[in-house]
Write a protein that holds these residues in place. Structure first.
Motif, PDB file in Angstrom:
ATOM      1  N   LEU A   1      16.832  -0.581   0.069  1.00 46.23           N
ATOM      2  CA  LEU A   1      15.513  -1.202   0.125  1.00 46.23           C
ATOM      3  C   LEU A   1      15.386  -2.307  -0.897  1.00 46.23           C
ATOM      4  O   LEU A   1      16.002  -2.262  -1.945  1.00 46.23           O
ATOM      5  CB  LEU A   1      14.421  -0.150  -0.130  1.00 46.23           C
ATOM      6  CG  LEU A   1      14.355   0.996   0.886  1.00 46.23           C
ATOM      7  CD1 LEU A   1      13.261   1.952   0.493  1.00 46.23           C
ATOM      8  CD2 LEU A   1      14.091   0.430   2.268  1.00 46.23           C
ATOM      9  N   SER A   2      14.576  -3.293  -0.597  1.00 45.48           N
ATOM     10  CA  SER A   2      14.266  -4.364  -1.511  1.00 45.48           C
ATOM     11  C   SER A   2      12.756  -4.434  -1.632  1.00 45.48           C
ATOM     12  O   SER A   2      12.146  -5.379  -1.166  1.00 45.48           O
ATOM     13  CB  SER A   2      14.780  -5.670  -0.971  1.00 45.48           C
ATOM     14  OG  SER A   2      15.602  -6.279  -1.768  1.00 45.48           O
ATOM     15  N   ARG A   3      12.143  -3.403  -2.151  1.00 41.65           N
ATOM     16  CA  ARG A   3      10.694  -3.354  -2.213  1.00 41.65           C
ATOM     17  C   ARG A   3      10.209  -4.009  -3.497  1.00 41.65           C
ATOM     18  O   ARG A   3      10.927  -4.072  -4.494  1.00 41.65           O
ATOM     19  CB  ARG A   3      10.220  -1.905  -2.180  1.00 41.65           C
ATOM     20  CG  ARG A   3      10.719  -1.091  -3.351  1.00 41.65           C
ATOM     21  CD  ARG A   3      10.113   0.279  -3.385  1.00 41.65           C
ATOM     22  NE  ARG A   3      10.524   0.954  -4.614  1.00 41.65           N
ATOM     23  CZ  ARG A   3       9.958   0.783  -5.778  1.00 41.65           C
ATOM     24  NH1 ARG A   3       8.942  -0.055  -5.893  1.00 41.65           N
ATOM     25  NH2 ARG A   3      10.393   1.413  -6.840  1.00 41.65           N
ATOM     26  N   PRO A   4       8.955  -4.462  -3.519  1.00 46.05           N
ATOM     27  CA  PRO A   4       8.407  -5.052  -4.746  1.00 46.05           C
ATOM     28  C   PRO A   4       8.088  -3.969  -5.772  1.00 46.05           C
ATOM     29  O   PRO A   4       7.778  -2.837  -5.411  1.00 46.05           O
ATOM     30  CB  PRO A   4       7.136  -5.763  -4.255  1.00 46.05           C
ATOM     31  CG  PRO A   4       6.731  -4.999  -3.038  1.00 46.05           C
ATOM     32  CD  PRO A   4       8.013  -4.556  -2.380  1.00 46.05           C
ATOM     33  N   VAL A   5       8.155  -4.350  -7.060  1.00 42.50           N
ATOM     34  CA  VAL A   5       7.780  -3.453  -8.138  1.00 42.50           C
ATOM     35  C   VAL A   5       6.335  -3.761  -8.510  1.00 42.50           C
ATOM     36  O   VAL A   5       6.020  -4.890  -8.896  1.00 42.50           O
ATOM     37  CB  VAL A   5       8.704  -3.624  -9.356  1.00 42.50           C
ATOM     38  CG1 VAL A   5       8.291  -2.680 -10.469  1.00 42.50           C
ATOM     39  CG2 VAL A   5      10.146  -3.365  -8.951  1.00 42.50           C
ATOM     40  N   LEU A   6       5.445  -2.758  -8.366  1.00 35.71           N
ATOM     41  CA  LEU A   6       4.009  -2.974  -8.545  1.00 35.71           C
ATOM     42  C   LEU A   6       3.584  -2.602  -9.955  1.00 35.71           C
ATOM     43  O   LEU A   6       4.217  -1.796 -10.645  1.00 35.71           O
ATOM     44  CB  LEU A   6       3.229  -2.139  -7.523  1.00 35.71           C
ATOM     45  CG  LEU A   6       3.583  -2.391  -6.052  1.00 35.71           C
ATOM     46  CD1 LEU A   6       2.721  -1.548  -5.155  1.00 35.71           C
ATOM     47  CD2 LEU A   6       3.449  -3.876  -5.699  1.00 35.71           C
TER      48      LEU A   6
ATOM     49  N   HIS B   1      -4.206  -3.373  10.204  1.00 39.42           N
ATOM     50  CA  HIS B   1      -3.888  -3.682   8.808  1.00 39.42           C
ATOM     51  C   HIS B   1      -3.705  -5.187   8.618  1.00 39.42           C
ATOM     52  O   HIS B   1      -4.086  -5.744   7.577  1.00 39.42           O
ATOM     53  CB  HIS B   1      -2.610  -2.922   8.412  1.00 39.42           C
ATOM     54  CG  HIS B   1      -2.459  -2.712   6.931  1.00 39.42           C
ATOM     55  ND1 HIS B   1      -3.278  -1.873   6.204  1.00 39.42           N
ATOM     56  CD2 HIS B   1      -1.569  -3.231   6.037  1.00 39.42           C
ATOM     57  CE1 HIS B   1      -2.905  -1.868   4.952  1.00 39.42           C
ATOM     58  NE2 HIS B   1      -1.863  -2.698   4.813  1.00 39.42           N
ATOM     59  N   ARG B   2      -3.101  -5.818   9.586  1.00 42.93           N
ATOM     60  CA  ARG B   2      -2.870  -7.265   9.494  1.00 42.93           C
ATOM     61  C   ARG B   2      -4.167  -8.056   9.708  1.00 42.93           C
ATOM     62  O   ARG B   2      -4.306  -9.181   9.220  1.00 42.93           O
ATOM     63  CB  ARG B   2      -1.837  -7.701  10.526  1.00 42.93           C
ATOM     64  CG  ARG B   2      -0.436  -7.145  10.298  1.00 42.93           C
ATOM     65  CD  ARG B   2       0.513  -7.658  11.341  1.00 42.93           C
ATOM     66  NE  ARG B   2       1.851  -7.070  11.219  1.00 42.93           N
ATOM     67  CZ  ARG B   2       2.797  -7.528  10.407  1.00 42.93           C
ATOM     68  NH1 ARG B   2       2.537  -8.571   9.634  1.00 42.93           N
ATOM     69  NH2 ARG B   2       3.978  -6.946  10.356  1.00 42.93           N
TER      70      ARG B   2
ATOM     71  N   HIS C   1      -0.329  -8.585   2.956  1.00 38.96           N
ATOM     72  CA  HIS C   1       0.647  -7.578   2.531  1.00 38.96           C
ATOM     73  C   HIS C   1       1.938  -7.694   3.333  1.00 38.96           C
ATOM     74  O   HIS C   1       1.932  -8.093   4.504  1.00 38.96           O
ATOM     75  CB  HIS C   1       0.069  -6.170   2.694  1.00 38.96           C
ATOM     76  CG  HIS C   1      -1.024  -5.871   1.708  1.00 38.96           C
ATOM     77  ND1 HIS C   1      -1.600  -4.626   1.575  1.00 38.96           N
ATOM     78  CD2 HIS C   1      -1.666  -6.670   0.806  1.00 38.96           C
ATOM     79  CE1 HIS C   1      -2.526  -4.658   0.642  1.00 38.96           C
ATOM     80  NE2 HIS C   1      -2.585  -5.897   0.162  1.00 38.96           N
ATOM     81  N   SER C   2       3.047  -7.305   2.681  1.00 41.69           N
ATOM     82  CA  SER C   2       4.359  -7.326   3.326  1.00 41.69           C
ATOM     83  C   SER C   2       4.549  -6.036   4.116  1.00 41.69           C
ATOM     84  O   SER C   2       4.584  -4.940   3.547  1.00 41.69           O
ATOM     85  CB  SER C   2       5.462  -7.477   2.282  1.00 41.69           C
ATOM     86  OG  SER C   2       6.726  -7.378   2.876  1.00 41.69           O
ATOM     87  N   VAL C   3       4.655  -6.158   5.459  1.00 36.95           N
ATOM     88  CA  VAL C   3       4.821  -5.009   6.345  1.00 36.95           C
ATOM     89  C   VAL C   3       6.203  -5.102   7.001  1.00 36.95           C
ATOM     90  O   VAL C   3       6.551  -6.124   7.587  1.00 36.95           O
ATOM     91  CB  VAL C   3       3.708  -4.958   7.412  1.00 36.95           C
ATOM     92  CG1 VAL C   3       3.922  -3.771   8.335  1.00 36.95           C
ATOM     93  CG2 VAL C   3       2.339  -4.885   6.750  1.00 36.95           C
TER      94      VAL C   3
ATOM     95  N   CYS D   1       0.809  -1.218   0.000  1.00 42.61           N
ATOM     96  CA  CYS D   1       0.000   0.000   0.000  1.00 42.61           C
ATOM     97  C   CYS D   1       0.845   1.273   0.000  1.00 42.61           C
ATOM     98  O   CYS D   1       0.330   2.368  -0.247  1.00 42.61           O
ATOM     99  CB  CYS D   1      -0.920   0.020   1.226  1.00 42.61           C
ATOM    100  SG  CYS D   1      -2.067  -1.373   1.299  1.00 42.61           S
ATOM    101  N   CYS D   2       2.160   1.139   0.301  1.00 42.29           N
ATOM    102  CA  CYS D   2       3.085   2.287   0.331  1.00 42.29           C
ATOM    103  C   CYS D   2       2.619   3.335   1.341  1.00 42.29           C
ATOM    104  O   CYS D   2       2.556   4.546   1.036  1.00 42.29           O
ATOM    105  CB  CYS D   2       3.256   2.899  -1.053  1.00 42.29           C
ATOM    106  SG  CYS D   2       3.950   1.759  -2.254  1.00 42.29           S
ATOM    107  N   VAL D   3       2.252   2.901   2.566  1.00 41.73           N
ATOM    108  CA  VAL D   3       1.829   3.807   3.632  1.00 41.73           C
ATOM    109  C   VAL D   3       2.617   3.493   4.890  1.00 41.73           C
ATOM    110  O   VAL D   3       3.010   2.343   5.120  1.00 41.73           O
ATOM    111  CB  VAL D   3       0.316   3.703   3.897  1.00 41.73           C
ATOM    112  CG1 VAL D   3      -0.489   4.200   2.721  1.00 41.73           C
ATOM    113  CG2 VAL D   3      -0.077   2.274   4.243  1.00 41.73           C
TER     114      VAL D   3
END
Length: 588
Positions: free
Chosen positions: A185-190, A162-163, A171-173, A150-152
């Motif tokens: 950072l190793s964030r996912p590409v949406l 949220h969980r 979602h990955s928190v 969600c990028c929040v």
């Protein structure tokens, strides 16, 4: 623009010049070089430099070109579908970093590849510099975690909620402290079409990463596979271009640039030394000699400026090529070492195009041919007559004669014609721009003679410096045929090079006697023989006047040829003569 990019754009702080000077921006990779702020929707130009999408859109067009193109297949991702052909306007701009001419897609900056590595740097910089972050949901508590889907930013209470929700439970928190401690950072590409969906598949026909919903709808008939199954093939191609071709060339460019810089220093040192010599010589004269000294220094300064400009141009070419390849190699290596599979595949297209273009078309100097002018041809001749000034005879002149390849001449028939097994000669005359022959030697002269039909057939040549501006070249061909003669001075061809050399077979000399008949030339010896088909009765083995087969004119006893100035006929012709004296037609 994806949901993450929109969220990041809202969070971009603006930095003043004072903040930049005070070292507020720790990581320059997170800052756009045009607006001097954190990246907003960073896009990769074809030269592999990254800028904000808005900054690219504000660049002044360098040129415009229109062409008719047919849109892609209906339903293709990122392509508007319009029937028939339509004119597509391609805008060319200059890159603010390297001044390269780059094309912007007809769809504008949005059609360029997104730099996901830059987005990672932006978010990490935000975490480091912004201090405590507030919760993006309740706005009350301090943020302790972040949802990467969600990028929040979430406080502890909102994180638990949220969980618990079914829609966001998977979602990955990540905790913010853990993200800061990683340093990267190793964030996912949406997916930009399906928010919340990660790009985990790769469509091979469309050559781009997609999400699961894209694979089930827009690409349902395409061959799609996980990104981890194709990353090795595409990553190895980028790695091969970097390690095999561009990395060695980068070292060559650095060496060549260093040579030019050393030559600049040597040129300046040479000019200074000559100027000191001129001043020392001129101090012993009166006002006339002083005026002559000033004129000599003026001429020397002209030479220095002229040759310095030539070196500056060569240095600029090498420096620009070094910047182009260095920046692209750095980007590609950082992409391979720091980027995830999806990030590499996202930037794979533009990266391969840029690296391939540099590998095929960029400036690649050969260290053997880089011979900058270091001023060695500049010298002072103290005893050279320099005319008169105010009635005083003066001596001393600046010698700057250099060889002019367009004025050099070659003398001697050995340049165009040669004989098999016989030594050939020709002479190279080195001349200056006025056409006058140089009075000194020492030039680097290279002569290469290569058979045009046989690649591995080359002739060994000998070059002798006569120390008067001329060079004697000799060679001995072992095979007949056409040869290319390359004559180079300082690794450059002289005018007319390469030349054409025709080597003919070795001249066969006569071994007999040019006589009227064998009876006369031998004094009536019956055993005397002749190469002609003539016979003579009475046990004579040679020919005689008016007898059968006699040619009727003087001829050679070795082969029977009636031409005194000729080659001896080969054995194939002699063998064709029948015992009865009739000559069969043979192919010479």
């Amino acid at each position: 623009m994806s949901q993450f990019e929109e969220e990041e754009k809202k969070q971009k702080p603006e930095f003043s010049s004072e903040q930049e000077q005070n070292g507020t921006l720790v990581n320059p990779r997170a800052v756009c070089n045009v607006c001097k702020r954190l990246y907003r929707d960073p896009k990769i130009l074809p030269c592999l430099h990254t800028f904000c999408s808005d900054c690219i859109g504000q660049l002044e067009p360098f040129s415009l070109s229109s062409r008719c193109r047919r849109d892609g297949p209906e339903g293709s991702r990122g392509v508007e579908t319009v029937e028939g052909d339509r004119p597509a306007v391609t805008v060319t701009v200059l890159c603010p970093d390297c001044d390269s001419e780059v094309d912007i897609p007809p769809s504008g900056p949005a059609g360029l590849s997104t730099d996901h590595l830059a987005l990672d740097e932006v978010f990490l910089e935000t975490l480091v510099t912004d201090g405590p972050l507030g919760c993006d949901l309740c706005g009350e508590g301090g943020a302790e975690s972040r949802c990467e889907v969600c990028c929040v930013n979430l406080c502890e209470f909102c994180c638990q909620a949220h969980r618990r929700q079914k829609r966001t439970a998977s979602h990955s928190v990540q905790r913010l402290e853990e993200l800061k401690s990683r340093g990267r950072l190793s964030r996912p590409v949406l997916c930009s079409l399906h928010p919340g969906q990660e790009l985990r598949l790769f469509c091979q026909p469309c050559d781009l990463p997609i999400c699961l919903e894209c694979a089930a709808t827009l690409h349902r008939d395409h061959r799609c596979c996980p990104t981890r199954d194709v990353i090795d093939r595409h990553g190895d191609r980028i790695r091969e271009l970097v390690t095999v071709q561009l990395r060695p060339r980068l070292e060559h460019l650095k060496d060549s640039l260093q040579k030019v810089e050393i030559s600049q220093e040597a040129l300046q040192a040479r000019v200074d030394a000559t100027a000191n010599e001129v001043r020392s010589f001129a101090r012993g004269y009166a006002s006339a000699v002083e005026a002559h000294c000033l004129s000599l220094l003026h001429r020397l300064e002209e030479l220095r400026v002229q040759r310095r400009n030539q070196l500056h141009l060569q240095r600029a070419q090498l420096h620009q090529a070094l910047l182009d390849i260095g920046g692209s190699v750095e980007f590609a290596e950082r992409l391979l070492s720091c980027g995830s599979d999806t990030e590499i595949l996202s930037a794979k297209g533009v990266t391969l195009r840029r690296l391939t273009s540099l590998a095929e078309n960029s400036y690649d100097p050969n260290p053997a041919t880089v011979a900058p002018d270091d001023g060695s041809s500049i010298s002072f001749l103290p005893r050279e007559p320099a005319g008169e000034v105010e009635g005083y005879p003066l001596v001393g002149a600046i010698n700057s004669k250099t060889v002019d390849l367009s004025k050099c001449t070659i003398e001697g028939e050995g340049l165009q014609r040669g004989r098999e097994g016989q030594q050939g000669h020709f002479t190279l005359m080195c001349r200056d721009s006025a056409g006058e022959q140089l009075t000194r030697g020492g030039e680097h002269v290279v002569v290469s003679i290569v058979n045009r039909e046989k690649k591995n057939c080359t002739l060994e040549t000998s070059v002798v410096d006569n120390s008067d501006g001329s060079y004697s070249i000799s060679y001995t061909p072992k095979e007949t045929g056409a040869y290319s003669v390359w004559v180079c001075v300082k690794a450059q061809h002289v005018k007319g090079s390469p030349f054409t050399l025709n080597v003919k077979r070795k001249l066969r000399r006569h071994t007999g006697t040019f006589h009227c008949c064998s009876f006369c030339s031998s004094g009536g010896d019956k055993e005397a023989r002749c190469g002609c088909p003539g016979t003579m009765p009475g046990g004579f083995k040679g020919c005689g006047h008016s007898h059968k087969g006699h040619p009727g004119k003087p001829h050679w006893s070795c082969c029977g040829s009636t031409a005194e100035q000729s080659e001896c006929l080969p054995q194939s012709v002699l063998a064709a003569v029948s015992p009865r004296g009739h000559l069969r037609t043979v192919e010479l």
